[in-house]
Scaffold this motif. Structure first.
Motif, PDB file in Angstrom:
ATOM      1  N   VAL A 136      -2.285   1.531  -7.445  1.00 25.26           N
ATOM      2  CA  VAL A 136      -3.653   1.663  -7.210  1.00 25.26           C
ATOM      3  C   VAL A 136      -4.055   2.787  -6.243  1.00 25.26           C
ATOM      4  O   VAL A 136      -3.340   3.260  -5.055  1.00 25.26           O
ATOM      5  CB  VAL A 136      -4.018   0.329  -6.117  1.00 25.26           C
ATOM      6  CG1 VAL A 136      -5.304   0.179  -5.783  1.00 25.26           C
ATOM      7  CG2 VAL A 136      -3.269  -0.986  -6.817  1.00 25.26           C
ATOM      8  N   ASP A 137      -5.091   3.530  -6.512  1.00 24.73           N
ATOM      9  CA  ASP A 137      -5.468   4.883  -5.813  1.00 24.73           C
ATOM     10  C   ASP A 137      -5.893   4.393  -4.559  1.00 24.73           C
ATOM     11  O   ASP A 137      -6.553   3.260  -4.387  1.00 24.73           O
ATOM     12  CB  ASP A 137      -6.611   5.493  -6.647  1.00 24.73           C
ATOM     13  CG  ASP A 137      -5.971   6.198  -7.871  1.00 24.73           C
ATOM     14  OD1 ASP A 137      -4.730   6.441  -7.936  1.00 24.73           O
ATOM     15  OD2 ASP A 137      -6.680   6.965  -8.512  1.00 24.73           O
ATOM     16  N   ASN A 138      -5.642   5.101  -3.425  1.00 20.75           N
ATOM     17  CA  ASN A 138      -6.334   4.907  -2.274  1.00 20.75           C
ATOM     18  C   ASN A 138      -6.048   3.725  -1.530  1.00 20.75           C
ATOM     19  O   ASN A 138      -6.737   3.188  -0.838  1.00 20.75           O
ATOM     20  CB  ASN A 138      -7.814   5.206  -2.084  1.00 20.75           C
ATOM     21  CG  ASN A 138      -8.353   6.301  -2.940  1.00 20.75           C
ATOM     22  OD1 ASN A 138      -7.681   7.494  -2.985  1.00 20.75           O
ATOM     23  ND2 ASN A 138      -9.904   6.274  -3.415  1.00 20.75           N
ATOM     24  N   ALA A 139      -4.556   3.433  -1.823  1.00 17.45           N
ATOM     25  CA  ALA A 139      -4.249   2.082  -1.074  1.00 17.45           C
ATOM     26  C   ALA A 139      -2.826   2.619  -0.279  1.00 17.45           C
ATOM     27  O   ALA A 139      -2.013   3.438  -0.970  1.00 17.45           O
ATOM     28  CB  ALA A 139      -3.862   1.063  -1.917  1.00 17.45           C
ATOM     29  N   LEU A 140      -2.608   1.910   0.733  1.00 18.10           N
ATOM     30  CA  LEU A 140      -1.343   2.167   1.651  1.00 18.10           C
ATOM     31  C   LEU A 140      -0.506   1.119   1.563  1.00 18.10           C
ATOM     32  O   LEU A 140      -0.790   0.047   1.755  1.00 18.10           O
ATOM     33  CB  LEU A 140      -1.838   2.673   3.088  1.00 18.10           C
ATOM     34  CG  LEU A 140      -2.538   4.059   2.884  1.00 18.10           C
ATOM     35  CD1 LEU A 140      -3.117   4.488   4.230  1.00 18.10           C
ATOM     36  CD2 LEU A 140      -1.766   5.350   2.329  1.00 18.10           C
ATOM     37  N   PRO A 141       0.798   1.164   1.974  1.00 19.47           N
ATOM     38  CA  PRO A 141       1.698   0.333   2.235  1.00 19.47           C
ATOM     39  C   PRO A 141       1.393  -0.764   3.247  1.00 19.47           C
ATOM     40  O   PRO A 141       1.085  -0.246   4.600  1.00 19.47           O
ATOM     41  CB  PRO A 141       3.110   0.888   2.376  1.00 19.47           C
ATOM     42  CG  PRO A 141       2.827   2.274   1.776  1.00 19.47           C
ATOM     43  CD  PRO A 141       1.533   2.598   1.824  1.00 19.47           C
ATOM     44  N   GLY A 142       1.362  -2.044   2.830  1.00 23.44           N
ATOM     45  CA  GLY A 142       1.225  -3.062   4.088  1.00 23.44           C
ATOM     46  C   GLY A 142      -0.428  -3.645   3.758  1.00 23.44           C
ATOM     47  O   GLY A 142      -0.568  -4.488   4.314  1.00 23.44           O
ATOM     48  N   GLU A 143      -1.097  -2.608   3.134  1.00 25.04           N
ATOM     49  CA  GLU A 143      -2.537  -3.109   3.101  1.00 25.04           C
ATOM     50  C   GLU A 143      -3.080  -4.264   2.193  1.00 25.04           C
ATOM     51  O   GLU A 143      -2.260  -4.408   1.113  1.00 25.04           O
ATOM     52  CB  GLU A 143      -3.304  -1.902   2.721  1.00 25.04           C
ATOM     53  CG  GLU A 143      -3.366  -0.780   3.952  1.00 25.04           C
ATOM     54  CD  GLU A 143      -4.311   0.363   3.560  1.00 25.04           C
ATOM     55  OE1 GLU A 143      -4.980   1.145   4.471  1.00 25.04           O
ATOM     56  OE2 GLU A 143      -4.533   0.610   2.358  1.00 25.04           O
ATOM     57  N   GLU A 148       3.524   9.775  -6.570  1.00 26.31           N
ATOM     58  CA  GLU A 148       2.333  10.403  -6.598  1.00 26.31           C
ATOM     59  C   GLU A 148       1.233  10.015  -5.258  1.00 26.31           C
ATOM     60  O   GLU A 148       0.272  10.542  -5.466  1.00 26.31           O
ATOM     61  CB  GLU A 148       1.501  10.221  -7.740  1.00 26.31           C
ATOM     62  CG  GLU A 148       2.254  10.751  -9.177  1.00 26.31           C
ATOM     63  CD  GLU A 148       3.289   9.763  -9.519  1.00 26.31           C
ATOM     64  OE1 GLU A 148       3.232   8.557  -9.092  1.00 26.31           O
ATOM     65  OE2 GLU A 148       4.232  10.223 -10.137  1.00 26.31           O
ATOM     66  N   GLY A 149       1.952   9.081  -4.581  1.00 22.48           N
ATOM     67  CA  GLY A 149       0.877   8.558  -3.412  1.00 22.48           C
ATOM     68  C   GLY A 149       0.141   7.708  -3.747  1.00 22.48           C
ATOM     69  O   GLY A 149      -0.974   7.389  -2.821  1.00 22.48           O
ATOM     70  N   ALA A 166      -0.094  15.033  -3.574  1.00 23.48           N
ATOM     71  CA  ALA A 166       0.944  14.785  -3.681  1.00 23.48           C
ATOM     72  C   ALA A 166       2.350  15.636  -3.867  1.00 23.48           C
ATOM     73  O   ALA A 166       3.387  15.350  -3.944  1.00 23.48           O
ATOM     74  CB  ALA A 166       1.237  13.655  -4.802  1.00 23.48           C
ATOM     75  N   HIS A 167       1.843  16.799  -3.638  1.00 20.48           N
ATOM     76  CA  HIS A 167       2.767  18.053  -4.438  1.00 20.48           C
ATOM     77  C   HIS A 167       3.767  18.223  -3.047  1.00 20.48           C
ATOM     78  O   HIS A 167       3.203  18.100  -1.943  1.00 20.48           O
ATOM     79  CB  HIS A 167       1.861  19.376  -4.263  1.00 20.48           C
ATOM     80  CG  HIS A 167       2.650  20.775  -4.701  1.00 20.48           C
ATOM     81  ND1 HIS A 167       2.765  21.090  -5.769  1.00 20.48           N
ATOM     82  CD2 HIS A 167       3.614  21.315  -3.895  1.00 20.48           C
ATOM     83  CE1 HIS A 167       3.397  22.097  -5.978  1.00 20.48           C
ATOM     84  NE2 HIS A 167       4.071  22.253  -4.720  1.00 20.48           N
ATOM     85  N   LEU A 202      -4.849  12.151  -1.006  1.00 19.85           N
ATOM     86  CA  LEU A 202      -4.287  11.616   0.216  1.00 19.85           C
ATOM     87  C   LEU A 202      -5.125  11.612   1.357  1.00 19.85           C
ATOM     88  O   LEU A 202      -4.284  11.429   2.436  1.00 19.85           O
ATOM     89  CB  LEU A 202      -2.652  12.128   0.357  1.00 19.85           C
ATOM     90  CG  LEU A 202      -1.848  11.957  -0.764  1.00 19.85           C
ATOM     91  CD1 LEU A 202      -0.370  12.370  -0.291  1.00 19.85           C
ATOM     92  CD2 LEU A 202      -1.626  10.471  -1.085  1.00 19.85           C
ATOM     93  N   GLN A 203      -6.401  12.043   1.303  1.00 27.58           N
ATOM     94  CA  GLN A 203      -7.195  12.172   2.431  1.00 27.58           C
ATOM     95  C   GLN A 203      -7.282  10.959   3.452  1.00 27.58           C
ATOM     96  O   GLN A 203      -7.733  10.975   4.552  1.00 27.58           O
ATOM     97  CB  GLN A 203      -8.499  12.817   2.299  1.00 27.58           C
ATOM     98  CG  GLN A 203      -8.677  14.498   2.018  1.00 27.58           C
ATOM     99  CD  GLN A 203      -9.870  15.010   2.038  1.00 27.58           C
ATOM    100  OE1 GLN A 203     -10.699  14.288   2.938  1.00 27.58           O
ATOM    101  NE2 GLN A 203      -9.949  16.142   1.342  1.00 27.58           N
TER     102      GLN A 203
END
Length: 442
Positions: free
Chosen positions: A38-45, A24-25, A432-433, A89-90
């Protein structure tokens, strides 16, 4: 039996390093050996987040501060991102979004279908803002605010987001949210309008207004004035879909979108299913025909054909095409589209594609190529029922990678097809579609 108690949500900010992305991103991390999404978080952060829910096997949180940002992170293009539920995902670059969606598709093929495509095609991409030509906007008169809200739902909430514009809906609508709010606030039944369906066509913008009480004459005059000023076409819906009708009854024009590459006008009603992203739809049709490798000797079966979005372009090249759709209204529109475009080598039938107790005539015909474009539930039943002895090639367009992977497993492992190519299409940027396409050959 004792009353079930909700788990207490931890309070305060918590530090975490994001390990990966969920389908779902959402960022995935572990706190005390428990998975946290966790919403609004990216890998490695490295982020600080607060909890919004906790369950037995996982918890959920929302990023509050980014301590160490990923190279994939960008500034969201909308001020309401994170509050409005229309996008998720903006904060992620468009390139990273489509790469993630491709990885989801390939993972589903492996885990759910036990198959691997021989070739992964480059993704189809298009505009990332203003791309939505179809949308369902919620409407709510909020007594405490003495205001009407129009928009998508708040994230994690049933309430309508308080927004003034939307950057993903076609700008002729998305940049007029405030105007729509002001219009509805002046209507006598402002508290009896729950939603507006948006349908942008090549010859006008349709707004289908669902209403639970009758409009007054003054209300109708305001709607007519508004549609003239903003070049909209209002449709009224007092009940079910069958009650939808044009506000201006003298306007007999039909909504349509143009497929220039195939010299087609596709006519539709504002509540019909049509593809949201017009530019991706054009590219998708061309890719589907290329993968199907249609020629003048082909007899093609198009399942879940809708208003003929794929059927009619295929008919331009094939010997014959049969389109099957479960919605009788869409079948009638598809037949109308064939007539309007002077196409006579196509037939359309209504059939329940999840129920094959009936002896459908179309099942007795022989086809050498098949296109499927099912809903999210996939096409498991129809694939199992089809006689594919003479079928050389199948193109499967999917809006759910999980059911595509499941059905691919059936086609490859039971029906003995080969999964030749597969890829993703960016039909819904910033969500996430995952829209995808695959071709199977004997």
């Amino acid at each position: 039996m004792g009353r079930r108690h909700r788990k207490k949500i931890p309070q305060g900010l918590f530090k975490a390093t994001i390990e990966s992305l969920s389908h779902e991103g959402r960022g995935v991390t572990h706190v005390d050996d428990k998975v946290v999404f966790v919403d609004n978080a990216l890998p490695g952060e490295e982020v600080e987040f607060n909890y919004v829910s906790t369950r037995a096997k996982f918890s959920e949180g929302v990023t509050e501060n980014v301590i160490s940002a990923s190279d994939q992170r960008i500034e969201p293009g909308c001020e309401y991102f994170g509050y409005c539920g229309g996008c998720s995902l903006q904060h992620m670059s468009a390139e990273a979004q489509i790469e993630h969606k491709q990885s989801v598709l390939l993972e589903q093929f492996t885990h759910l279908g036990n198959v691997t495509p021989k070739e992964v095609m480059p993704p189809l991409t298009g505009p990332v803002f203003g791309y939505r030509h179809k949308a369902r906007l919620g409407v709510k008169y909020v007594i405490k605010k003495e205001r009407v809200l129009v928009g998508f739902r708040e994230k994690r909430s049933p309430f309508i987001a308080d927004i003034k514009h939307c950057e993903v809906v076609h700008p002729d609508v998305g940049h007029k949210i405030s105007d729509l709010q002001a219009l509805i606030e002046n209507l006598s039944i402002k508290d009896q309008i729950p939603q507006i369906e948006v349908a942008v066509s090549d010859n006008g913008i349709a707004l289908v207004m669902r209403h639970l009480a009758e409009f007054t004459e003054d209300d109708l005059d305001q709607l007519k004035s508004f549609e003239q000023k903003h070049n909209f076409k209002f449709y009224l819906q007092p009940g079910g879909y069958e009650t939808v009708h044009r506000l201006d009854e003298s306007d007999k024009s039909e909504l349509f979108y143009r497929l220039d590459d195939h010299d087609l006008n596709i006519y539709f009603q504002p509540i019909d299913f049509t593809q949201i992203n017009v530019e991706i739809n054009q590219k998708m049709i061309n890719l589907a025909l290329e993968l199907l490798d249609v020629n003048e000797n082909d007899n093609v079966l198009d399942l879940f054909c809708g208003v003929g979005n794929f059927t009619l372009p295929i008919a331009r090249k094939a010997k014959s095409v049969v389109g099957i759709e479960g919605d009788e209204g869409l079948v009638q529109r598809a037949k109308h589209n064939a007539d309007m475009n002077n196409i006579d080598n196509v037939e359309f039938y209504a059939a329940d594609l999840a129920d094959f107790d009936q002896d459908y005539d179309f099942m007795k015909k022989s086809y050498n190529k098949i296109l499927l474009d099912p809903a999210r539930t996939g096409a498991k039943e129809i694939i199992a029922a089809l006689n594919t002895k003479n079928v050389e090639r199948i193109v499967y367009v999917s809006c759910n990678p999980a059911t595509l992977a499941r059905d691919a497993g059936i086609l490859v492992n039971e029906k003995k097809f080969k999964l030749k190519k597969a890829g993703v299409m960016d039909m819904f940027p910033h969500t996430a579609h995952v829209e995808s396409i695959a071709v199977f050959t004997k």
